[in-house]
Scaffold this motif. Structure first.
Motif, PDB file in Angstrom:
ATOM      1  N   PRO A  70       0.826  -1.214   0.000  1.00 50.61           N
ATOM      2  CA  PRO A  70       0.000   0.000   0.000  1.00 50.61           C
ATOM      3  C   PRO A  70       0.860   1.265   0.000  1.00 50.61           C
ATOM      4  CG  PRO A  70      -0.786  -1.584   1.626  1.00 50.61           C
ATOM      5  CD  PRO A  70       0.529  -2.112   1.134  1.00 50.61           C
ATOM      6  N   ASP A  71       0.449   2.241  -0.820  1.00 48.62           N
ATOM      7  CA  ASP A  71       1.072   3.571  -0.877  1.00 48.62           C
ATOM      8  C   ASP A  71       2.510   3.545  -1.374  1.00 48.62           C
ATOM      9  OD1 ASP A  71      -1.302   4.680   0.198  1.00 48.62           O
ATOM     10  OD2 ASP A  71      -0.602   4.245   2.241  1.00 48.62           O
ATOM     11  N   TYR A  72       2.940   2.447  -1.982  1.00 49.00           N
ATOM     12  CA  TYR A  72       4.302   2.403  -2.511  1.00 49.00           C
ATOM     13  C   TYR A  72       4.366   3.201  -3.808  1.00 49.00           C
ATOM     14  CZ  TYR A  72       8.837   0.650  -4.039  1.00 49.00           C
ATOM     15  OH  TYR A  72      10.143   0.562  -4.440  1.00 49.00           O
ATOM     16  N   ASP A  73       5.431   4.002  -3.992  1.00 52.86           N
ATOM     17  CA  ASP A  73       5.599   4.846  -5.168  1.00 52.86           C
ATOM     18  C   ASP A  73       6.093   3.997  -6.342  1.00 52.86           C
ATOM     19  OD1 ASP A  73       5.903   6.875  -6.961  1.00 52.86           O
ATOM     20  OD2 ASP A  73       7.578   7.853  -5.923  1.00 52.86           O
ATOM     21  N   ILE A  74       5.178   3.281  -6.964  1.00 55.27           N
ATOM     22  CA  ILE A  74       5.536   2.315  -7.987  1.00 55.27           C
ATOM     23  C   ILE A  74       5.938   2.971  -9.297  1.00 55.27           C
ATOM     24  CG2 ILE A  74       3.248   2.010  -9.006  1.00 55.27           C
ATOM     25  CD1 ILE A  74       5.735  -0.799  -8.060  1.00 55.27           C
ATOM     26  N   GLU A  75       5.510   4.214  -9.530  1.00 58.88           N
ATOM     27  CA  GLU A  75       5.784   4.884 -10.799  1.00 58.88           C
ATOM     28  C   GLU A  75       7.271   5.122 -11.016  1.00 58.88           C
ATOM     29  OE1 GLU A  75       3.518   8.426 -11.145  1.00 58.88           O
ATOM     30  OE2 GLU A  75       1.564   7.402 -11.143  1.00 58.88           O
ATOM     31  N   LYS A  76       8.036   5.264  -9.954  1.00 54.28           N
ATOM     32  CA  LYS A  76       9.474   5.540 -10.073  1.00 54.28           C
ATOM     33  C   LYS A  76      10.307   4.257  -9.969  1.00 54.28           C
ATOM     34  CE  LYS A  76       9.139  10.248  -8.319  1.00 54.28           C
ATOM     35  NZ  LYS A  76       9.592  11.217  -7.299  1.00 54.28           N
ATOM     36  N   ASP A  77       9.663   3.127 -10.118  1.00 54.34           N
ATOM     37  CA  ASP A  77      10.354   1.846  -9.982  1.00 54.34           C
ATOM     38  C   ASP A  77      10.564   1.206 -11.347  1.00 54.34           C
ATOM     39  OD1 ASP A  77      11.358  -0.609  -8.792  1.00 54.34           O
ATOM     40  OD2 ASP A  77      10.278   0.003  -6.981  1.00 54.34           O
ATOM     41  N   GLU A  78      11.253   0.055 -11.341  1.00 55.72           N
ATOM     42  CA  GLU A  78      11.532  -0.688 -12.575  1.00 55.72           C
ATOM     43  C   GLU A  78      10.950  -2.092 -12.446  1.00 55.72           C
ATOM     44  OE1 GLU A  78      12.957   0.711 -15.147  1.00 55.72           O
ATOM     45  OE2 GLU A  78      13.480   2.587 -14.127  1.00 55.72           O
ATOM     46  N   GLU A  79      10.425  -2.621 -13.557  1.00 55.26           N
ATOM     47  CA  GLU A  79       9.775  -3.924 -13.536  1.00 55.26           C
ATOM     48  C   GLU A  79      10.794  -5.046 -13.707  1.00 55.26           C
ATOM     49  OE1 GLU A  79       5.960  -6.283 -15.488  1.00 55.26           O
ATOM     50  OE2 GLU A  79       6.326  -4.159 -15.960  1.00 55.26           O
ATOM     51  N   VAL A  80      11.098  -5.713 -12.609  1.00 55.82           N
ATOM     52  CA  VAL A  80      12.018  -6.854 -12.586  1.00 55.82           C
ATOM     53  C   VAL A  80      11.371  -7.949 -11.741  1.00 55.82           C
ATOM     54  CG1 VAL A  80      14.312  -7.699 -11.952  1.00 55.82           C
ATOM     55  CG2 VAL A  80      14.040  -5.348 -12.778  1.00 55.82           C
ATOM     56  N   ASN A  81      11.286  -9.170 -12.270  1.00 55.58           N
ATOM     57  CA  ASN A  81      10.584 -10.237 -11.542  1.00 55.58           C
ATOM     58  C   ASN A  81      11.347 -11.568 -11.511  1.00 55.58           C
ATOM     59  OD1 ASN A  81       7.983  -9.138 -10.601  1.00 55.58           O
ATOM     60  ND2 ASN A  81       7.663  -8.722 -12.796  1.00 55.58           N
ATOM     61  N   ASN A  82      12.669 -11.484 -11.636  1.00 52.04           N
ATOM     62  CA  ASN A  82      13.456 -12.728 -11.609  1.00 52.04           C
ATOM     63  C   ASN A  82      14.477 -12.735 -10.470  1.00 52.04           C
ATOM     64  OD1 ASN A  82      15.076 -10.737 -12.729  1.00 52.04           O
ATOM     65  ND2 ASN A  82      16.047 -12.101 -14.214  1.00 52.04           N
ATOM     66  N   ILE A  83      14.122 -12.115  -9.330  1.00 53.42           N
ATOM     67  CA  ILE A  83      15.036 -12.009  -8.186  1.00 53.42           C
ATOM     68  C   ILE A  83      14.676 -13.037  -7.122  1.00 53.42           C
ATOM     69  CG2 ILE A  83      15.889 -10.529  -6.333  1.00 53.42           C
ATOM     70  CD1 ILE A  83      15.286  -8.120  -8.094  1.00 53.42           C
ATOM     71  N   GLU A  84      15.689 -13.739  -6.630  1.00 53.91           N
ATOM     72  CA  GLU A  84      15.540 -14.644  -5.489  1.00 53.91           C
ATOM     73  C   GLU A  84      16.399 -14.082  -4.354  1.00 53.91           C
ATOM     74  OE1 GLU A  84      16.665 -19.252  -4.489  1.00 53.91           O
ATOM     75  OE2 GLU A  84      15.541 -18.870  -6.343  1.00 53.91           O
ATOM     76  N   PHE A  85      15.776 -13.737  -3.242  1.00 55.96           N
ATOM     77  CA  PHE A  85      16.438 -12.934  -2.201  1.00 55.96           C
ATOM     78  C   PHE A  85      16.637 -13.709  -0.898  1.00 55.96           C
ATOM     79  CE2 PHE A  85      15.713  -9.884   1.420  1.00 55.96           C
ATOM     80  CZ  PHE A  85      16.993  -9.335   1.405  1.00 55.96           C
ATOM     81  N   TYR A  86      17.834 -13.529  -0.289  1.00 54.23           N
ATOM     82  CA  TYR A  86      18.135 -14.062   1.036  1.00 54.23           C
ATOM     83  C   TYR A  86      18.894 -13.008   1.834  1.00 54.23           C
ATOM     84  CZ  TYR A  86      17.200 -18.517  -1.270  1.00 54.23           C
ATOM     85  OH  TYR A  86      16.623 -19.534  -1.984  1.00 54.23           O
ATOM     86  N   THR A  87      18.691 -13.029   3.135  1.00 57.87           N
ATOM     87  CA  THR A  87      19.427 -12.106   4.001  1.00 57.87           C
ATOM     88  C   THR A  87      19.862 -12.826   5.265  1.00 57.87           C
ATOM     89  OG1 THR A  87      19.385  -9.889   4.972  1.00 57.87           O
ATOM     90  CG2 THR A  87      17.425 -11.261   5.303  1.00 57.87           C
ATOM     91  N   VAL A  88      20.909 -12.325   5.909  1.00 57.06           N
ATOM     92  CA  VAL A  88      21.400 -12.931   7.147  1.00 57.06           C
ATOM     93  C   VAL A  88      20.533 -12.517   8.326  1.00 57.06           C
ATOM     94  CG1 VAL A  88      23.384 -13.156   8.708  1.00 57.06           C
ATOM     95  CG2 VAL A  88      23.756 -12.954   6.229  1.00 57.06           C
TER      96      VAL A  88
END
Length: 607
Positions: free
Chosen positions: A550-568
């Protein structure tokens, strides 16, 4: 566990007489002769072991240089001495791991073989040079020695871990004396010998892979081969090496403390450090595998009636750890939860006396958790006061009221090692190292913490600045110097210190480096910290997920959908609540109250 590992090395049983102009080794107490006090020397050693650990089950590890020149007569006497040790200490032969050293090959047998044939193979040379050792080996253990295997034998310790006997003299011949193995052959044999085993593996070899006494890092190992071997060990999560050769009892850590080397010292030397070690398996109520490191040294008193005696050394004086942690059991997996913690963390940048840190945990199998890194990293944040409150602006669209100072974290070498090893642990636990074609360190901190992973997994490597600092770098620094037109890099790993909503990474992929990434199938992202507000899962950096916020400024973003994410570790930071007009609506920025921390040049955005 009521057992010990008796680690001895470098007997150097030596001939008293040789042909003219040949060197006679007078340094060893142990002689290939009935004359002298060799048997008494062995008896004193046996008495000390019995005195210290009389009722223990004993595993015997011998790490090479049993003889001085590999002569048959030397091995005959060495067999007598070693059989006395085995018999008197009630050691079962199936509990013995016997490793050759470079002094255990017989160079005259190599010469005779070479002069007898026009053509020959490396395998034939190995059989010839180890002929005397092979007979000795079979006479002691009742089984054949296989000179053309790198891992020629294994020894299981209490069904807890596995000692791997590695022949570091595999390439020793008339000219070469350094340790060297066929690394690819080692990896194939390792997979074969351990494919059905979940035990931790410990390397046992003769040649020291790092120096304790000599003023060089590579020990007595071929430098190029050493690096390849270390990389193979790290890729297989092998963290311990028991060795001999240097005639110095010691312990050293290499590769950012990820591999520990324990050298027993020489059992018999008049001028060098006479020593041996006993690793006692610690009894505990957990599944932890811990060895207590006992060190013994020979005291040479020079008394006519008592020339020497064995004495236990203190670990602190010997500068060696009291214990070796072979394996530490993992804690139980936590249930899914979001816990708000209130910590009193004083900071230099804020008058706030307490910080609300949202710590996100998830038991989903796709989410990384390892207490050794996840919890310790969080402890470092608290201990070093790395979590700050205030106004922090990284770009026009990236603003927050909290900041994790990772640059301060990695100023300390131990913390830097922790960060690098944490990144490697994520890759190994999530098992995608074989899929990676290229590693990119993103940002200064990302570049620093990712270099070890690139070396360990032997991947092509590049560094790129953050997108919001793109204009502050020279064009050459912003270039990804790899051509991907032929789709050689299908899977790319990006390593960075902190990820929030991933806008910077998506902008890098689709806007800054689109020519390269349009031929990339999957982008793995690994970070030390995730500071966003979403519950952890693999796809939270993808555009299709972000646009549901909700309320995320999506207009200034880029369309990428092939990311697999991990964090410590996940630590939520509070985003700046103001929009594009923050310079007019935020009182602190508008009135220049002096607590705004800028990480970029805002002058080009101000009219």
């Amino acid at each position: 566990m009521d057992s010990i590992i008796l680690h001895i090395s470098d007997f150097h049983v030596s001939l008293d007489k040789k042909l003219k102009d040949e060197r006679v080794n007078s340094d060893s107490f142990l002689r290939a002769s009935k004359e002298g006090l060799s048997s008494q020397y062995i008896d004193k050693f046996i008495q000390k072991v019995k005195q210290e650990f009389n009722s223990k089950n004993i595993y015997l590890l011998v790490t090479g240089d049993i003889t001085d020149c590999g002569a048959e007569l030397e091995f005959n006497y060495a067999k007598t001495y070693l059989e006395n040790i085995i018999t008197e200490l009630n050691i079962k032969k199936e509990c013995v791991l016997l490793i050759p050293g470079d002094h255990d090959i017989h160079r005259r047998d190599i010469e005779d073989f070479i002069y007898s044939k026009e053509d020959y193979t490396k395998e034939e040379i190995n059989k010839a040079k180890f002929k005397n050792f092979s007979a000795f080996y079979e006479g002691i253990l009742g089984k054949k020695f296989t000179p053309n295997e790198v891992i020629f034998d294994t020894l299981k310790i209490e069904n807890s871990f596995l000692l791997l006997g590695v022949n570091s003299s595999y390439y020793v011949d008339l000219e070469n004396t350094e340790g060297k193995i066929d690394v690819e052959k080692f990896k194939l044999e390792l997979n074969k010998k351990t494919k059905d085993s979940e035990l931790k593996n410990v390397i046992c070899c003769h040649h020291n892979i790092a120096s304790l006494y000599e003023d060089k890092n590579s020990g007595q190992w071929n430098k190029t081969n050493r690096l390849a071997f270390i990389t193979a060990l790290e890729s297989k999560d092998i963290k311990f090496i028991f060795s001999g050769n240097e005639h110095t009892s010691g312990c050293k850590k290499i590769t950012g403390d990820s591999i520990t080397i324990s050298d027993s010292g020489a059992l018999s030397s008049k001028k060098d450090d006479c020593a041996f070690k006993i690793y006692e398996l610690e009894n505990n109520d957990s599944d932890d595998i811990i060895l207590i490191n006992h060190i013994y040294g020979l005291q040479k008193v020079g008394n006519n009636d008592d020339l020497y005696y064995w004495e236990k050394r203190t670990n602190s004086d010997a500068k060696q750890p009291k214990k070796f942690e072979i394996s530490i059991a993992k804690p139980p997996v936590l249930e899914d939860e979001i816990t708000e913690l209130v910590e009193s963390l004083p900071t230099e940048d804020s008058a706030v006396e307490s910080l609300n840190i949202l710590e996100i945990k998830n038991s989903n199998s796709d989410v990384y958790y390892n207490s050794e890194f996840t919890d310790v990293l969080y402890d470092k944040v608290k201990e070093l006061n790395l979590f700050h409150s205030g106004h922090f602006h990284w770009s026009e669209t990236s603003r927050a009221h909290n900041w994790i100072d990772t640059s301060k974290l990695i100023e300390n070498k131990d913390n830097l090692s922790l960060a690098k090893n944490a990144i490697i642990d994520v890759i190994e636990k999530k098992n995608f190292s074989d899929q990676i074609d290229l590693i990119i360190g993103l940002g200064y901190e990302g570049n620093i913490i990712s270099s070890k992973a690139a070396i360990k997994f032997n991947k092509d490597y590049a560094f790129l600045p953050y997108s919001y600092r793109h204009d502050e770098h020279h064009k050459y620094e912003n270039e990804l110097n790899f051509d991907n037109k032929s789709k050689d890099y299908k899977n790319v790993l990006i390593i960075t210190d902190v990820v929030n909503d991933g806008r910077t990474i998506r902008k890098l992929i689709r806007k800054r480096q689109d020519n390269f990434f349009k031929n990339v199938d999957k982008v793995y992202v690994v970070s030390l910290f995730y500071t966003g507000e979403s519950i952890l899962n693999n796809d939270i950096l993808n555009y299709d997920f972000i646009k549901t916020i909700p309320d995320y400024d999506i207009e200034k973003d880029e369309e990428v959908n092939n990311i697999e994410f991990y964090t410590v570790k996940s630590l939520k930071v509070e985003k700046c609540p103001y929009g594009d007009d923050f310079r007019e609506t935020c009182l602190i920025v508008k009135d220049k109250l002096g607590c705004v921390n800028l990480f970029y040049d805002e002058s080009k955005y101000i009219k």
